[in-house]
Write a protein that holds these residues in place. Structure first.
Motif, short mmCIF file in Angstrom:
data_model
loop_
_atom_site.label_atom_id
_atom_site.label_comp_id
_atom_site.label_asym_id
_atom_site.label_seq_id
_atom_site.Cartn_x
_atom_site.Cartn_y
_atom_site.Cartn_z
N VAL A 1 -3.99 5.92 -5.79
CA VAL A 1 -3.03 4.83 -5.78
C VAL A 1 -3.34 3.97 -7.00
O VAL A 1 -4.47 3.57 -7.22
CB VAL A 1 -3.16 4.02 -4.47
CG1 VAL A 1 -2.29 2.79 -4.52
CG2 VAL A 1 -2.80 4.90 -3.29
N GLN B 1 -7.75 -3.28 -3.86
CA GLN B 1 -7.17 -2.18 -3.09
C GLN B 1 -7.62 -0.85 -3.66
O GLN B 1 -7.93 -0.75 -4.84
CB GLN B 1 -5.65 -2.26 -3.14
CG GLN B 1 -5.12 -2.12 -4.55
CD GLN B 1 -3.69 -2.60 -4.67
OE1 GLN B 1 -3.14 -3.14 -3.74
NE2 GLN B 1 -3.09 -2.40 -5.82
N SER B 2 -7.64 0.15 -2.81
CA SER B 2 -7.93 1.50 -3.26
C SER B 2 -7.27 2.45 -2.28
O SER B 2 -7.29 2.22 -1.07
CB SER B 2 -9.44 1.75 -3.30
OG SER B 2 -9.71 3.03 -3.84
N GLY B 3 -6.69 3.50 -2.81
CA GLY B 3 -6.04 4.46 -1.96
C GLY B 3 -6.14 5.86 -2.52
O GLY B 3 -6.24 6.06 -3.74
N PHE C 1 -5.85 4.28 2.78
CA PHE C 1 -5.76 3.08 1.97
C PHE C 1 -6.61 1.98 2.56
O PHE C 1 -6.66 1.80 3.78
CB PHE C 1 -4.30 2.61 1.89
CG PHE C 1 -4.09 1.47 0.96
CD1 PHE C 1 -3.90 1.68 -0.39
CD2 PHE C 1 -4.11 0.17 1.43
CE1 PHE C 1 -3.72 0.62 -1.26
CE2 PHE C 1 -3.93 -0.90 0.57
CZ PHE C 1 -3.73 -0.67 -0.78
N LEU D 1 -2.15 9.64 3.27
CA LEU D 1 -2.55 8.48 2.49
C LEU D 1 -3.65 7.76 3.25
O LEU D 1 -3.49 7.43 4.43
CB LEU D 1 -1.37 7.53 2.31
CG LEU D 1 -1.70 6.11 1.86
CD1 LEU D 1 -2.25 6.10 0.44
CD2 LEU D 1 -0.49 5.21 1.97
N ALA E 1 1.13 4.24 -2.67
CA ALA E 1 0.98 5.65 -2.36
C ALA E 1 2.09 6.45 -3.00
O ALA E 1 1.88 7.51 -3.56
CB ALA E 1 0.99 5.87 -0.86
N ALA F 1 0.83 -1.20 0.00
CA ALA F 1 0.00 0.00 0.00
C ALA F 1 0.86 1.25 0.00
O ALA F 1 0.57 2.21 -0.70
CB ALA F 1 -0.92 -0.01 1.22
#
Length: 182
Positions: A41, A169-171, A142, A140, A9, A5
């Motif tokens: 991200v 995933q998502s950030g 996440f 960040l 970022a 993660a």
């Protein structure tokens, strides 16, 4: 998973300077001042970025190691914007986010979320961003979903190790600071 993660970022930050336009060399140098950073991200190496304020531009990020090779755990992000490029040193941000404790973690749903804030420094500008310097405080946020073990004694349980590839995933990266040129 946090290392992945954090690398993501950094990647998103690199997108700030990575969309080097063909006409970047002829772009006028901004006056400097306050900026706001908005980035997503991406895939661990590449991301997208928008910068508002003293820099009004958009582009891509590329997370890399100190030698310029793509590295999702790298401490440097090349930002390629329409009017030029620059490099972000995210070493301090990475230290803080690597140490961040999850704000949510579920061993039932294999999901987690965390947030971290730290400084990044800008340098190595080209085009309109030649001579860039400054510090930006980046936050960040996440979230991700990890895999389950497919076999062995832990079969069916969540694999929440830092090295497990994420299922989803998502950030989001938000920042504010000041830049100077020259």
């Amino acid at each position: 998973m946090r290392k992945i993660a954090i690398g993501l970022a950094v990647l998103a930050l690199a997108g700030l300077a990575m969309v080097a336009g063909v006409g970047a060399a002829g772009a006028a140098t901004p006056a400097g001042g306050a900026i706001r950073v908005f980035a997503t991200v991406g895939d661990g190496i590449n991301g997208k970025i928008v910068i508002a304020g003293a820099i009004g531009d958009y582009g891509k990020t590329f997370t890399m190691d100190k030698n310029g090779k793509g590295d999702s755990n790298g401490n440097f992000v090349k930002i390629t914007l329409k009017k030029g490029t620059f490099v972000i040193d995210s070493t301090e941000l990475n230290k803080k986010t690597n140490a961040a404790r999850p704000s949510i973690i579920s061993n039932t749903t294999c999901s987690f979320a965390f947030s971290g804030t730290g400084p990044v420094t800008l340098s190595q500008g080209t085009g309109a961003y030649a001579g860039i310097s400054g510090t930006v405080s980046i936050t960040l946020d996440f979230g991700g979903v990890g895999p389950v073990y497919k076999s062995g004694p832990k079969k069916g349980r969540c694999n929440m190790s830092n090295t497990a590839p994420l299922v989803a995933q998502s950030g989001y990266i938000l920042g504010k600071g000041d830049v100077r040129f020259g």
